[in-house]
Write a protein that holds these residues in place. Structure first.
Motif, PDB file in Angstrom:
ATOM      1  N   TYR B  11     -32.208 -26.997 159.743  1.00 42.70           N
ATOM      2  CA  TYR B  11     -31.136 -25.998 159.705  1.00 42.70           C
ATOM      3  C   TYR B  11     -31.300 -25.104 158.481  1.00 42.70           C
ATOM      4  O   TYR B  11     -31.237 -23.879 158.561  1.00 42.70           O
ATOM      5  CB  TYR B  11     -29.785 -26.721 159.649  1.00 42.70           C
ATOM      6  CG  TYR B  11     -28.588 -25.835 159.413  1.00 42.70           C
ATOM      7  CD1 TYR B  11     -27.935 -25.229 160.475  1.00 42.70           C
ATOM      8  CD2 TYR B  11     -28.095 -25.630 158.124  1.00 42.70           C
ATOM      9  CE1 TYR B  11     -26.829 -24.422 160.266  1.00 42.70           C
ATOM     10  CE2 TYR B  11     -26.989 -24.826 157.896  1.00 42.70           C
ATOM     11  CZ  TYR B  11     -26.356 -24.223 158.969  1.00 42.70           C
ATOM     12  OH  TYR B  11     -25.259 -23.432 158.750  1.00 42.70           O
ATOM     13  N   ASN B  76     -23.436 -18.535 163.370  1.00 43.89           N
ATOM     14  CA  ASN B  76     -22.577 -19.255 164.305  1.00 43.89           C
ATOM     15  C   ASN B  76     -23.413 -19.906 165.399  1.00 43.89           C
ATOM     16  O   ASN B  76     -23.152 -21.032 165.825  1.00 43.89           O
ATOM     17  CB  ASN B  76     -21.533 -18.314 164.916  1.00 43.89           C
ATOM     18  CG  ASN B  76     -20.425 -17.996 163.928  1.00 43.89           C
ATOM     19  OD1 ASN B  76     -20.284 -18.653 162.902  1.00 43.89           O
ATOM     20  ND2 ASN B  76     -19.653 -16.974 164.224  1.00 43.89           N
ATOM     21  N   ASP B  79     -25.221 -22.872 163.783  1.00 45.13           N
ATOM     22  CA  ASP B  79     -24.286 -23.982 163.583  1.00 45.13           C
ATOM     23  C   ASP B  79     -24.092 -24.752 164.886  1.00 45.13           C
ATOM     24  O   ASP B  79     -24.100 -25.983 164.915  1.00 45.13           O
ATOM     25  CB  ASP B  79     -22.907 -23.469 163.134  1.00 45.13           C
ATOM     26  CG  ASP B  79     -22.929 -22.916 161.724  1.00 45.13           C
ATOM     27  OD1 ASP B  79     -23.979 -23.026 161.062  1.00 45.13           O
ATOM     28  OD2 ASP B  79     -21.909 -22.361 161.296  1.00 45.13           O
ATOM     29  N   GLY B  83     -24.949 -28.545 165.815  1.00 41.16           N
ATOM     30  CA  GLY B  83     -23.699 -29.302 165.834  1.00 41.16           C
ATOM     31  C   GLY B  83     -22.958 -29.297 164.510  1.00 41.16           C
ATOM     32  O   GLY B  83     -22.209 -30.218 164.199  1.00 41.16           O
ATOM     33  N   PHE B  84     -23.185 -28.264 163.687  1.00 36.20           N
ATOM     34  CA  PHE B  84     -22.487 -28.184 162.405  1.00 36.20           C
ATOM     35  C   PHE B  84     -21.239 -27.308 162.468  1.00 36.20           C
ATOM     36  O   PHE B  84     -20.646 -26.977 161.449  1.00 36.20           O
ATOM     37  CB  PHE B  84     -23.416 -27.616 161.319  1.00 36.20           C
ATOM     38  CG  PHE B  84     -24.521 -28.542 160.944  1.00 36.20           C
ATOM     39  CD1 PHE B  84     -24.342 -29.918 160.967  1.00 36.20           C
ATOM     40  CD2 PHE B  84     -25.760 -28.041 160.550  1.00 36.20           C
ATOM     41  CE1 PHE B  84     -25.371 -30.778 160.608  1.00 36.20           C
ATOM     42  CE2 PHE B  84     -26.788 -28.896 160.187  1.00 36.20           C
ATOM     43  CZ  PHE B  84     -26.595 -30.262 160.224  1.00 36.20           C
ATOM     44  N   ASP B  86     -17.460 -26.372 163.025  1.00 34.26           N
ATOM     45  CA  ASP B  86     -16.206 -27.108 162.866  1.00 34.26           C
ATOM     46  C   ASP B  86     -15.297 -26.886 164.047  1.00 34.26           C
ATOM     47  O   ASP B  86     -14.393 -26.072 163.991  1.00 34.26           O
ATOM     48  CB  ASP B  86     -15.486 -26.606 161.611  1.00 34.26           C
ATOM     49  CG  ASP B  86     -15.830 -27.476 160.427  1.00 34.26           C
ATOM     50  OD1 ASP B  86     -16.402 -28.556 160.637  1.00 34.26           O
ATOM     51  OD2 ASP B  86     -15.517 -27.064 159.307  1.00 34.26           O
TER      52      ASP B  86
END
Lengths: 570, 93
Positions: B11, B76, B79, B83-84, B86
């Motif tokens: 990532y 976005n 992420d 799977g980061f 929120d």
């Protein structure tokens, strides 16, 4: 109705609005006071950041400076917007993930050291006071011209308003007043710009009008006309500058990096809920800022052309009313050197008879263009909104640095929540009074002072924060030495070449220009001081111990966006 | 499934690539077009603007805004891929 009546009404209404918001959003905890509770929406934060950011310098001074500097004024346009790209990409998301209250908080924890925290507090206070002094002076200028009160009384009135909502509401009060202030200031800036754009070019979009032909049917481009007028009077062409490329480069860079390192902007990103909100609100903030920043150069062109047309070679006796009004404030002076009763406005200082303070261009612009009284009053309210919103953001940095970073984290860790909140309020109040003092005894004109604050921020915070995020092995010894060397070097250069204190005062400044290092002005020197900070930090780092394992784990953790909501609860 | 640590590394590497590309454009429009190559670009004109001058006082600012929104979009997406993001409702108060 007269301009003055309109000004009282519009300024009065906006002030009532700010005070109403302050009462509605009273802070009840330190979390409210420092980060507005941590649940501000990206749009609200974007608007608040834009108002926080756009100060008296952006609203009042910038278009005026560009009007007189032409292409050289681009440093402010690119510098004060391009910094947001750095902020959004390199700082905001990670600092939000880290999730504390202040910039010294980050420096102190990341560099596992009270010394680092204290150095950061000192830097934050120096930067913020330099910046806030310019705002208070802006408030004074607006009051003295439009409400015809004494400039000092104007500063005091401004102080009382800020005191009220910053002390009562903290970040929470500041955030929502800034949202309102953004609306006031952007409306106030755009209305006259659109009017004048239509008047001069027939195009209602100032950004396009600036590059259009004149409305007089001559088919000449506005910029060509202005270039012609300028060279006729002995000035350089408007679209070409006089500064060296090196200096333009350095100033732009210092302003960009300084933008990204200014604590009052950074802390705004602590107020949103998630990392993705921090990124998004940085984008929204820049979008909202860009509306003013792309209009300002158009206003500069309109104002300069109008001014030259109105005053150049015209009889003094026939000058319109605004000319006399501004003469009364001392910001516009005419000295009839050859006693012929007409105004010679030329590049040659021996023959030039007119001095125009750059700060008045935006404020005088609607009058020069003969716009209705309510538009002129609106501009006054906008200038005040811009100055007050930025002043409040800066005062919060000063107060939280003292109550949170010094009192709570260093001197008295056992202080109660209530005690810390009281301490925050008292330090905000003291900071307002000191800022007011600088406003009454100003150290120069608004934008020049503000520009130096950027150099200081670039030289101190930016390297420490960026290395803290992107270089896991960066240790405290390196960061602390880097910050101290960076800010000291910048302060030295500023005092030597801007204030001339080592060579006999302000009069000596002009003569010292030949001695500028690498031909770089004090405004651009932040770039060099920043590079020195980076080099010193990395060199010292290479010869000292790596940071402890748990600190390296913090760095790994802030690089991952998930879980930011929890961080603030710690 | 990859371990959390290798995921984080991949990532971060992708993030650095995005940063490098976006900052290159950031540099090119402001310092490149607006300052270093201003004179060369000034030979071209769009409407009443000389091109180098336009980049310095208008164009670079438009590009800055676009750059941040492109960054928001890319991150976005990144992420979500790792799977980061929120989306966990329990974290919202």
């Amino acid at each position: 109705m007269s301009v003055q009546t309109w000004t009282f009404i519009i300024v009065g209404l906006t002030f009532a609005l700010y005070i109403g918001i302050a009462i509605w959003s009273k802070a009840s905890s330190t979390k409210d006071f420092y980060v507005a509770g941590g649940g501000v929406s990206p749009w609200a934060n974007g608007m608040a950041t834009a108002a926080d950011w756009m100060s008296a310098a952006s609203f009042i001074s910038m278009a005026g400076i560009i009007a007189f500097a032409g292409y050289d004024g681009s440093v402010y346009l690119m510098g004060w917007t391009g910094g947001y790209v750095l902020l959004a990409l390199l700082l905001a998301p990670y600092l939000r993930k880290f999730g504390k209250f202040t910039v010294p908080d980050f420096i102190g924890d990341r560099y596992y050291s009270k010394t680092a925290r204290i150095v950061a507090v000192v830097c934050a206070i120096i930067v913020s006071f330099t910046y806030v002094a310019g705002q208070m002076r802006g408030v004074g200028v607006v009051f003295s011209r439009f409400l015809e009160v004494d400039i000092n009384l104007g500063v005091v009135i401004g102080m009382i308003i800020v005191l009220f909502y910053a002390v009562l509401g903290g970040m929470k009060g500041i955030t929502y007043t800034q949202v309102a202030q953004y609306c006031v200031l952007i409306f106030a800036f755009m209305v006259p710009a659109i009017f004048i754009s239509i008047q001069m070019t027939g195009n209602p979009v100032p950004q396009v009008g600036m590059g259009s032909t004149l409305a007089d049917g001559s088919g000449t481009y506005l910029l060509e006309k202005l270039n012609g007028l300028s060279t006729e009077l002995g000035f350089s062409e408007y679209t070409n500058g006089t500064k060296s490329k090196m200096d333009v480069f350095a100033i732009t860079f210092a302003l960009m990096v300084g933008t990204a390192g200014l604590p009052h902007v950074i802390i705004r990103f602590f107020t949103v809920k998630r990392v993705r909100d921090a990124r998004k609100s940085a984008g929204i903030a820049l979008l909202l800022i860009a509306i003013l920043y792309t209009t300002a150069p158009a206003v500069a062109v309109f104002a300069k052309t109008n001014l030259l047309n109105t005053v150049s070679d015209q009889p003094y006796a026939e000058m319109p009313e605004w000319f006399k009004n501004w003469e009364d404030t001392g910001l516009l002076t005419f000295e009839d050197k050859n006693q012929n009763g007409t105004i010679q406005y030329v590049a040659n200082p021996e023959l030039n008879e007119l001095t125009v303070d750059r700060d008045i261009m935006v404020l005088a612009n609607p009058e020069i263009a003969n716009l209705p009284a309510w538009v002129i009053a609106l501009v006054a309210a906008g200038g005040l909104a811009a100055a007050l919103s930025t002043a409040a953001g800066l005062l919060l940095v000063i107060s939280s640095s003292i109550s949170h970073d010094l009192i709570k984290k260093v001197f008295n860790p056992k202080i109660s929540e209530k005690g810390e909140l009281t301490a925050a309020r008292i330090s905000a109040a003291v900071a307002v009074v000191i800022a007011g003092y600088f406003g009454i005894n100003p150290p120069g004109f608004v934008a020049a002072v503000v520009a130096l604050a950027f150099g200081l921020a670039a030289a101190s915070f930016f390297p420490a924060i960026v290395l803290g995020i992107f270089y896991k092995k960066m240790n405290k010894e390196g960061a602390i030495t880097g910050m101290i060397v960076g800010i000291s070097l910048m302060l030295f250069y500023m005092l030597k070449f801007k204030f001339g204190i080592f060579d006999g005062g302000k009069e000596a400044v002009e003569g010292l220009k030949d001695q500028w290092w690498f031909g770089i002005s004090p405004e651009g020197f932040g770039t060099i001081a920043m590079i020195v900070n980076f080099v010193v930090s990395l060199t010292v780092n290479a010869f000292t111990q790596s940071p402890p394992q748990e600190v390296q784990e913090i760095v790994e953790d802030i690089r991952i966006p998930s879980g930011a909501g929890k961080a603030l609860e710690k | 499934m990859k371990s959390q640590k290798t995921k984080a590394k991949a990532y971060w590497r992708q993030n650095l690539i995005y940063l490098f590309v976006l900052l290159f454009i950031w540099f090119a429009v402001s310092y490149g077009a607006g300052i270093l190559f201003k004179e060369e670009l000034d030979q071209f004109q769009i409407g009443g603007f000389k091109l180098g001058f336009w980049f310095a006082q208008q164009g670079s600012i438009y590009v800055f805004v676009i750059l941040i929104f492109v960054y928001v979009y890319l991150m976005n997406r990144l992420d979500a891929k790792y799977g980061f993001n929120d989306t966990n409702k329990s974290e919202t108060p």
